[in-house]
Design a protein around this motif. Structure first.
Motif, short mmCIF file in Angstrom:
data_model
loop_
_atom_site.label_atom_id
_atom_site.label_comp_id
_atom_site.label_asym_id
_atom_site.label_seq_id
_atom_site.Cartn_x
_atom_site.Cartn_y
_atom_site.Cartn_z
N ALA A 12 -3.49 -32.17 9.17
CA ALA A 12 -4.78 -32.18 9.96
C ALA A 12 -5.87 -32.30 8.67
O ALA A 12 -5.61 -31.42 8.13
CB ALA A 12 -5.25 -31.69 11.31
N GLY A 13 -6.39 -33.29 8.81
CA GLY A 13 -7.97 -33.04 7.86
C GLY A 13 -9.17 -32.03 8.95
O GLY A 13 -9.22 -32.46 9.74
N GLN A 14 -9.95 -30.94 7.94
CA GLN A 14 -10.61 -30.69 8.12
C GLN A 14 -10.25 -29.56 9.36
O GLN A 14 -10.64 -28.68 9.26
CB GLN A 14 -12.03 -31.87 9.30
N ALA A 15 -10.58 -30.19 10.48
CA ALA A 15 -9.95 -29.40 11.98
C ALA A 15 -8.32 -29.61 12.24
O ALA A 15 -7.86 -30.72 12.56
CB ALA A 15 -10.95 -29.06 12.94
N PRO A 16 -7.92 -28.90 12.69
CA PRO A 16 -6.65 -28.53 13.50
C PRO A 16 -6.97 -29.27 14.96
O PRO A 16 -7.59 -29.50 15.62
CB PRO A 16 -5.53 -27.12 13.57
N THR A 17 -5.53 -29.77 15.50
CA THR A 17 -5.21 -30.47 16.70
C THR A 17 -4.17 -30.03 17.19
O THR A 17 -3.92 -29.17 17.30
CB THR A 17 -5.30 -32.23 16.65
N ARG A 18 -3.93 -30.58 18.75
CA ARG A 18 -3.47 -30.05 19.47
C ARG A 18 -2.27 -30.19 18.90
O ARG A 18 -0.79 -29.21 19.71
CB ARG A 18 -3.14 -30.83 20.86
#
Length: 308
Positions: A12-18
């Motif tokens: 992930a770039g900048q912020a993680p996801t689920r």
């Protein structure tokens, strides 16, 4: 299991996801490991991937943005649990050295940490030797000073057993021939072939610039960020990132064998980014294979055949 492979710990770039953790990439190379850009949550991802922390000898950071280094305290604490008193070297651009030292202090781990700042120069500069391969770095073009890493193995020699026997060379004389290049009228080239060294390249946050091509030139495996799709190329330029098309074009022109795309913005379906990069390679007549990274992927470095 391959002795040279990349374990993808986060994409992930900048912020993680689920489904995607922050950045993190572990290169296994001949019994040692190098961890690149460990973002937040990497210690847990290492457990999921079965990564052994005592094998990590170096942590290489491309720049001081936290999604590329905030996992360092957790990783150091994991190391302290698994192998107390061991040592590790943190590499990063000179601009990030203070930030990396502070992250090591926050960890308060029983690990001997050396922070080595890498000059941000417009040429490849030596960083370290890694199991006989040469690690170097070069300045890129981001919103803060950033560097890309290149790990290159020197060419090797593959001997022909039949040719050695026919020439009457055996035992210690084989090593002597390799060192001296000729023995009793027999040349090294007469009984061997050259095996090109493997090359791994790692490029994160950067705008398009000539430096990228130098870092990834002729790489067997090159990791390139592709935060944006090309329809958002203006946004990519403003924020200091690559599009998937740009990553594909750079890899094709540089002769990269396998391109690993990663560092995705959560606004995109990653399959779209993969198609965009593959179309760019095809448009240039390139042969680069494009792989869209997923968390916990294990990607082996392609082997190189000997050549006469």
């Amino acid at each position: 299991m391959s002795s040279r492979e990349l374990v993808v710990l986060g994409t992930a770039g900048q912020a993680p996801t689920r489904t995607r953790n922050h950045n993190g990439y572990l290169l296994r190379w001949d019994g040692t490991s190098v961890l690149f850009d460990p973002g937040e949550g990497i210690q847990r991802q290492m457990l999921h991937a079965g990564v052994s922390s005592p094998r990590i000898e170096r942590i290489c950071v491309t720049h001081r943005h936290n999604d590329h280094c905030l996992g360092i305290p957790g990783v150091l604490n994991r190391m302290a649990q698994d192998a107390p008193g061991r040592s590790v070297t943190l590499h990063g651009p000179a601009d990030a050295a203070v930030h990396l030292r502070n992250l090591a202090i926050v960890a308060q781990a029983q690990v001997q940490v050396e922070v080595v700042g890498v000059p941000e120069l417009d040429e490849l500069v030596p960083v370290a030797d890694v199991a006989g391969a040469h690690l170097s770095a070069r300045a890129l073009d981001h919103r803060v000073p950033a560097i890309g890493y290149r790990l290159a193995e020197p060419p090797g020699t593959t001997f022909s057993a039949a040719a050695l026997a026919a020439a009457g060379i055996s035992g210690p004389d084989v090593g002597r021939l390799q060192r001296e290049g000729e023995l009793r009228g027999v040349r090294l080239a007469d009984v061997s072939t050259t095996r090109p060294g493997q090359v791994f390249a790692f490029v994160m946050d950067t705008r398009v610039c000539p430096a990228i091509g130098e870092v990834v030139a002729d790489a067997d495996l090159a990791v390139l960020e592709c935060t944006y799709a090309h329809r958002d190329v203006d946004l990519a330029r403003t924020r200091g990132h690559l599009t998937a098309r740009q990553a594909g074009e750079i890899a094709a022109r540089a002769g990269v064998r396998t391109l690993l795309l990663t560092h995705f913005s959560r606004r995109y379906d990653t399959a779209e980014l993969g198609r965009e990069a593959r179309d760019a390679v095809a448009a240039l007549g390139g042969s680069t294979l494009v792989h869209v990274a997923q968390d916990l992927d294990v990607v082996p470095l392609p082997t190189r055949a000997a050549r006469g």
